[in-house]
Design a protein around this motif. Structure first.
Motif, mmCIF file in Angstrom:
data_model
loop_
_atom_site.group_PDB
_atom_site.id
_atom_site.type_symbol
_atom_site.label_atom_id
_atom_site.label_comp_id
_atom_site.label_asym_id
_atom_site.label_seq_id
_atom_site.Cartn_x
_atom_site.Cartn_y
_atom_site.Cartn_z
ATOM 1 N N TYR A 30 -8.887 6.808 7.876
ATOM 2 C CA TYR A 30 -8.403 6.244 6.597
ATOM 3 C C TYR A 30 -9.320 6.473 5.449
ATOM 4 N N ILE A 74 -6.741 -3.051 4.511
ATOM 5 C CA ILE A 74 -6.144 -2.260 5.652
ATOM 6 C C ILE A 74 -7.245 -2.732 6.944
ATOM 7 N N LEU A 99 3.200 1.617 6.829
ATOM 8 C CA LEU A 99 2.396 1.381 5.816
ATOM 9 C C LEU A 99 2.753 2.488 4.697
#
Length: 164
Positions: A30, A74, A99
């Motif tokens: 991420y 997140i 998402l």
């Protein structure tokens, strides 16, 4: 489960929580995807009451949070007790979610992601006339991919009045 049709007024998302099998690998994924450092990097929790609040016997976990520009966080959560099983991530499974990341230059982002080694689930797609109602979505571009644990992710460049 019968639920009243009375509106509850929940209109602002605070965060999305994603259960992961390896927190460090997910932070790296991420971080590369968003270009953001976690605001919370390796917090831990061990609580029977918190576990019970989620329908579990206990909750021992590590977590991290990466914030996006629109204040959505997140939360990446690695449950150490009890360890869960992977869901398989198929988009058509009831209860699965995705998402979605809004992008301005879809073609450039898609190309950069492919060059960086992201595996898309299929080809990128542009909504065509006769396939979607309302017509405001015509020309919207999307592409889907997964994180290391199979969580469904999407990039989108919406057109017209289409809300992402």
């Amino acid at each position: 489960m019968a639920v009243s049709s009375t509106p509850m007024g929940l209109t602002h998302a605070a965060h999305v929580g994603i259960s992961v099998s390896d927190l460090d690998a997910s932070i790296a994924f991420y971080r590369a995807l968003t270009g953001r450092e976690p605001v919370v990097a390796d917090e831990t929790m061990h609580s029977v009451p918190f576990g019970r609040s989620q329908g579990l016997s206990t909750a021992k976990l590590r977590y991290a949070t990466i914030n996006l520009d629109n204040s959505l966080g997140i939360d990446l959560i690695q449950f150490q007790e009890p360890v869960g099983e992977r869901t398989g991530g198929a988009a058509n499974r009831p209860g699965s979610m995705h998402l979605c990341f809004r992008v301005d230059d879809f073609d450039a982002v898609y190309r950069r992601m492919k060059e960086a080694g992201y595996d898309f689930l299929g080809d990128d797609y542009t909504f065509l006339e006769g396939e979607v109602t309302p017509d405001a979505a015509l020309g919207t571009q999307v592409a889907y991919f997964n994180d290391p644990d199979g969580t469904n992710l999407e990039i989108i460049r919406p057109m017209g009045g289409f809300a992402s």
